[in-house]
Each structure stands twice: as C-alpha cells, then as structure tokens.
Scaffold this motif. Structure first.
Motif, PDB file in Angstrom:
ATOM      1  N   ARG A 159      40.859  35.085   7.269  1.00  0.00           N
ATOM      2  CA  ARG A 159      39.785  34.478   6.452  1.00  0.00           C
ATOM      3  C   ARG A 159      38.973  35.585   5.806  1.00  0.00           C
ATOM      4  NH1 ARG A 159      39.838  30.810  10.793  1.00  0.00           N
ATOM      5  NH2 ARG A 159      38.844  32.392  12.034  1.00  0.00           N
ATOM      6  N   ASN A 202      35.034  23.493  12.188  1.00  0.00           N
ATOM      7  CA  ASN A 202      33.776  23.765  12.901  1.00  0.00           C
ATOM      8  C   ASN A 202      32.523  23.282  12.168  1.00  0.00           C
ATOM      9  OD1 ASN A 202      33.820  25.756  10.978  1.00  0.00           O
ATOM     10  ND2 ASN A 202      32.915  27.319  12.303  1.00  0.00           N
ATOM     11  N   MET A 228      35.257  23.437  27.356  1.00  0.00           N
ATOM     12  CA  MET A 228      35.634  24.359  26.284  1.00  0.00           C
ATOM     13  C   MET A 228      34.777  25.604  26.390  1.00  0.00           C
ATOM     14  SD  MET A 228      34.346  25.517  23.121  1.00  0.00           S
ATOM     15  CE  MET A 228      34.595  25.371  21.364  1.00  0.00           C
ATOM     16  N   MET A 277      41.932  31.658  21.278  1.00  0.00           N
ATOM     17  CA  MET A 277      41.968  31.673  19.822  1.00  0.00           C
ATOM     18  C   MET A 277      43.057  32.680  19.410  1.00  0.00           C
ATOM     19  SD  MET A 277      37.758  31.565  19.415  1.00  0.00           S
ATOM     20  CE  MET A 277      37.786  32.685  18.043  1.00  0.00           C
ATOM     21  N   ARG A 328      42.957  26.927  20.362  1.00  0.00           N
ATOM     22  CA  ARG A 328      42.414  26.671  19.018  1.00  0.00           C
ATOM     23  C   ARG A 328      42.736  27.885  18.153  1.00  0.00           C
ATOM     24  NH1 ARG A 328      38.265  26.654  22.657  1.00  0.00           N
ATOM     25  NH2 ARG A 328      37.512  28.492  21.547  1.00  0.00           N
ATOM     26  N   ILE A 329      43.768  27.748  17.311  1.00  0.00           N
ATOM     27  CA  ILE A 329      44.274  28.919  16.590  1.00  0.00           C
ATOM     28  C   ILE A 329      44.176  28.724  15.083  1.00  0.00           C
ATOM     29  CG2 ILE A 329      46.303  30.380  16.225  1.00  0.00           C
ATOM     30  CD1 ILE A 329      47.129  29.789  19.080  1.00  0.00           C
ATOM     31  N   GLY A 330      43.505  29.657  14.414  1.00  0.00           N
ATOM     32  CA  GLY A 330      43.321  29.580  12.967  1.00  0.00           C
ATOM     33  C   GLY A 330      44.061  30.679  12.234  1.00  0.00           C
ATOM     34  N   SER A 331      43.513  31.880  12.274  1.00  0.00           N
ATOM     35  CA  SER A 331      44.027  32.949  11.409  1.00  0.00           C
ATOM     36  C   SER A 331      45.484  33.318  11.679  1.00  0.00           C
ATOM     37  CB  SER A 331      43.110  34.174  11.494  1.00  0.00           C
ATOM     38  OG  SER A 331      42.833  34.509  12.815  1.00  0.00           O
ATOM     39  N   ILE A 355      35.166  21.514  16.504  1.00  0.00           N
ATOM     40  CA  ILE A 355      35.135  22.571  17.517  1.00  0.00           C
ATOM     41  C   ILE A 355      33.879  23.425  17.460  1.00  0.00           C
ATOM     42  CG2 ILE A 355      37.665  22.689  17.644  1.00  0.00           C
ATOM     43  CD1 ILE A 355      37.531  25.214  15.903  1.00  0.00           C
TER      44      ILE A 355
HETATM   45  C1  LIG Z   1      37.262  29.777  14.119  1.00  0.00           C
HETATM   46  C2  LIG Z   1      37.377  29.255  15.491  1.00  0.00           C
HETATM   47  C3  LIG Z   1      38.581  29.334  16.199  1.00  0.00           C
HETATM   48  C4  LIG Z   1      39.844  29.988  15.646  1.00  0.00           C
HETATM   49  O1  LIG Z   1      39.675  31.336  15.412  1.00  0.00           O
HETATM   50  P1  LIG Z   1      40.907  32.271  14.958  1.00  0.00           P
HETATM   51  O2  LIG Z   1      40.492  33.613  15.400  1.00  0.00           O
HETATM   52  O3  LIG Z   1      40.997  32.146  13.482  1.00  0.00           O
HETATM   53  O4  LIG Z   1      42.123  31.780  15.630  1.00  0.00           O
HETATM   54  C5  LIG Z   1      38.617  28.796  17.480  1.00  0.00           C
HETATM   55  N1  LIG Z   1      37.542  28.203  18.030  1.00  0.00           N
HETATM   56  C6  LIG Z   1      36.371  28.101  17.379  1.00  0.00           C
HETATM   57  C7  LIG Z   1      35.227  27.430  18.052  1.00  0.00           C
HETATM   58  C8  LIG Z   1      36.247  28.623  16.090  1.00  0.00           C
HETATM   59  O5  LIG Z   1      35.066  28.508  15.455  1.00  0.00           O
END
Ligand SMILES: *Cc1c(COP(=O)(O)O)cnc(C)c1O
Length: 222
Positions: A221, A47, A152, A196, A212-215, A68
C-alpha cells in the motif's frame, strides 16, 4: 510482480485447512478486490466503515465482509445490515450498539473481542480485567443479537520475532482462559484472529484460527 490470484494461491498453500483467510482489501480498488473474488476468495476485511460500505455495494453479495479496524459506535448502523463479523469490539458500549443495530436488522452479528497485546501504546483493545468485567456484566445478558466468537489482537510491528511470538502466545492464553471461565458451553467461541502479512506464519504456529492478510495478496500500500 505476481498477480493477486498467484499470491492467493501461494498463501493458501501455507495455511492449515482449519485456518480462515481474511483478505484485507483496505485501500485497494474494487477492481483489485474483484480479482481476488474471481480467484475464489469470499472473505474480505476492511478497517474503515467509509470504505467498507461502498465496496459492499459495488461487489458481489456473497462476499462475507469483516470489519477489522477500530469502530465508533455512531457508525455501527451503516454496516449492521450486512457485516458478517466485527473483529474489533473493545467496549461494552460498542457491543450494546452492535446488538441494538443488529436487532433492528433482524440479524445476529458475530463479533470478536479485541485485546491489547502489543507493547505499542497506539493499538486499541481490552485488558483481561476489562474483558472479565464486560463478560460478567448484566448488560451482556440482555443482548440477543450478538454472538461473541473469540478474540483478536495485533502484535507489535517489529522485526523481533520472539517479541511477536510472545504476544501471540499471550493472546492464545487469553482465549483459553476466557473459554474456560465464560464460554465452556459455547461451540461458537472458537476464533483467535491473529497474524498479518509480516507475522502470520508465527501466528499460525501459536494457534491462530484466522489470519488477516492484505499486502502479501494485493501488493504494498502507498
Ligand atoms: C491492515 C490490517 C491488516 C493487514 O495488514 P497487512 O500487513 O497488509 O497484511 C490486518 N489487520 C488489521 C487490523 C489491519 O488494519
């Protein structure tokens, strides 16, 4: 604690085949991103430009990088040589800058229009009126180095699943309207980037094509 590759496997089994997984690697170290790469993941999302550029330099060049987060026009030039998709286009001015920098690099950059669907004030994004104005503008007709591939949005960060679901329904409806009004001839306009870690299951039920998957992949984090 499960490993990055176990988490990835776990998530992939839940995604329908036609849904693209963007692994959101923001804040995680290059070595952690490499674990996901070694587990076969090739699409990553960041991001912030300041973080995306060094990660692109450090990691294998067959990664598709997606931006993103909110993007300032004066930073487009740093990512235009390599970025695969920009999810966060929220103004004509930004789109013009992306077109200009893509042209300099002899590229066509894929973009999504970001919509404001959440009840929270802080989230960026277009309204439907603003999108119609952008898409009907003469300026857009002059652009040949951007390809608009969909929409989006980010839902409200909330435990209220019905609220989240209604926001995703709204984004899907926006996509369908724009498709019929502006993109009925375009096969490329096909993406709905929504969902997410906390809400991707609902997003998929409501028609997401890109999560869009992070954690849930990399751990929480700090
Ligand atoms: C951080 C972020 C995500 C992912 O978030 P998580 O909760 O970690 O999956 C998705 N989209 C955007 C725009 C983000 O900034």
């Amino acid at each position: 604690m499960s490993s990055v590759s176990e988490n990835l496997t776990q998530i992939r089994t839940q995604l329908p085949q036609e849904v693209t997984l963007v692994a959101v690697s923001k804040t995680y170290a290059v070595e952690v991103v490499r674990e996901a790469y070694n587990a076969g993941q090739r699409i990553f999302g960041e991001n912030r430009v300041q973080e995306l550029v060094p990660k692109h330099e450090a990691l294998p060049k067959d990664i598709e990088w997606h931006l993103i987060g909110h993007l300032q026009s004066n930073k487009v030039k740093y990512i235009a040589p390599f970025v695969s998709m920009i999810h966060s286009v929220d103004s004509l001015k930004l789109l013009q800058e992306i077109d200009k920098e893509a042209a300099k690099n002899g590229r066509i950059i894929s973009v999504l229009l970001q919509f404001h669907i959440a009840t929270e004030e802080t989230k960026f994004g277009l309204s439907m009126d603003e999108a119609r104005e952008l898409l009907s503008s003469e300026a857009l007709k002059q652009m040949s180095h951007v390809q608009i591939e969909g929409v989006m949005g980010m839902a409200t960060f909330s435990e209220n699943t019905e609220l989240v679901r209604s926001e995703f329904k709204n984004l899907k409806a926006i996509f369908e309207l724009l498709k019929s009004e502006f993109f009925s001839e375009s096969d490329a306009f096909k993406h709905i980037s929504m969902g997410m870690s906390g809400d991707y299951r609902i997003a998929i039920e409501e028609g997401s094509t890109m999560v869009r998957i992070g954690s849930s992949i990399f751990g929480s984090r700090n």
